[in-house]
Design a protein around this motif. Sequence first.
Motif, short mmCIF file in Angstrom:
data_model
loop_
_atom_site.label_atom_id
_atom_site.label_comp_id
_atom_site.label_asym_id
_atom_site.label_seq_id
_atom_site.Cartn_x
_atom_site.Cartn_y
_atom_site.Cartn_z
N UNK A 29 0.77 -1.25 0.00
CA UNK A 29 0.00 0.00 0.00
C UNK A 29 0.79 1.29 0.00
N UNK A 30 2.13 1.23 0.14
CA UNK A 30 2.89 2.48 0.24
C UNK A 30 4.10 2.45 -0.69
N UNK A 34 0.13 6.44 -1.25
CA UNK A 34 -0.50 5.37 -0.45
C UNK A 34 -1.82 4.99 -1.10
N UNK A 35 -2.11 3.69 -1.05
CA UNK A 35 -3.42 3.24 -1.55
C UNK A 35 -3.92 2.11 -0.65
N UNK A 36 -4.97 1.44 -1.09
CA UNK A 36 -5.62 0.46 -0.20
C UNK A 36 -5.06 -0.95 -0.37
N UNK A 46 -9.97 12.93 -2.68
CA UNK A 46 -9.15 11.99 -3.47
C UNK A 46 -9.04 10.63 -2.79
N UNK A 47 -9.26 10.59 -1.50
CA UNK A 47 -9.15 9.32 -0.75
C UNK A 47 -9.94 9.45 0.55
N UNK A 78 -10.15 4.17 0.80
CA UNK A 78 -10.37 4.21 -0.65
C UNK A 78 -9.45 5.28 -1.25
N UNK A 79 -9.24 5.18 -2.56
CA UNK A 79 -8.51 6.23 -3.29
C UNK A 79 -7.00 6.16 -3.14
#
Length: 310
Positions: free
Chosen positions: A134-135, A205-207, A244-245, A286-287
């Motif tokens: 995620x990062x 970063x994302x999910x 955005x997230x 999310x995002x």
Amino acid sequence: MSEVKRRDKNSKKPKGSSISRPDDERQNHTEFRLKTHWKYIAYVLTVVFTAAAIYLKVVYTEPRVATFAHADRQYQKQHVTIVCSDDYKRDTFTECKPKFCGRVVMDGIVTSEEVDHLLGVAKMGLSYGGSNGGASILDLHSGALSKGDKFISIYSAFPGGEGFKEEDFKIYRTVKNKIQQAIGDHFKVPLHALHLTKPTFFSRMNTSEAKNIHDEYWHPHVDRQTYGSFHYTSLLYLSTFNKDFTGGRFIFTDNGTETAVEPRAGRVSFFTSGSENVHFVEKLKSGVRYAITVSFTCDPEKAISDPDVV
Ligand SMILES: O=C(O)CCC(=O)C(=O)O
Ligand SMILES: [Fe+2]
């Protein structure tokens, strides 16, 4: 004395007596006492259960998070002064080491053009790599770029001639200088004593599920311990919480209480890097979240020069 009085004394109901009914009275009294007794038990149980419910709610619900800076508001300068940890006691950099500690959020330092440009640079640079988890980071000093579950050099990843342009570094330097000025002004540090240090990096970063420790950005930590040389940490956000997230707020933790900085594109958040400022980033829900970490040290030996084209 009358017989009645004597009977009272003996408190025995005379057989067949039709006058005074002490047994009935006693029975009524006993019923009354029983009713009162049950009422009392019910009352005690209610109090006990209510207290237990309140206790469990307090113990098991997540700590309430106070918001230091909301994403849908703009702050010229939101700040708080806090007691410094002992982390700086052995430092000799008297001009620069924190004389007081704190947290500051400023929305008016970086222009939207600069944010758009740096977001473009972050997206372009990170498109050459990207963690499986995620990062992902792109370190502007070393050129380290997350790729899969390791790091590669961005400079070798760019196919011939492509990559960062002089303009990209110029904007990074302009932004870095503005942040350095803001930190110097706030913490009363002369600029000549405050140096850019490493790592200074773009983050995305994302999910995605974490694949290694580098992906686990949600652990509380102290930047000075994690990165060694930091005295002042700053973050420039390139995307906005709840736009955005979701999730992904920056959280300061102080003995069980939590204080959030909600990222907002163009927002600069800076703070002293010692254990007075334990923090983490919430897991994203999310995002995608983009930011730049720009870090400063008081130690001239840990200074790095501004990133530039290689
Ligand atoms: O991206 C952020 O808001 C903070 C990240 C962080 O704490 C760190 O890189 O040490
Ligand atoms: Fe950190």
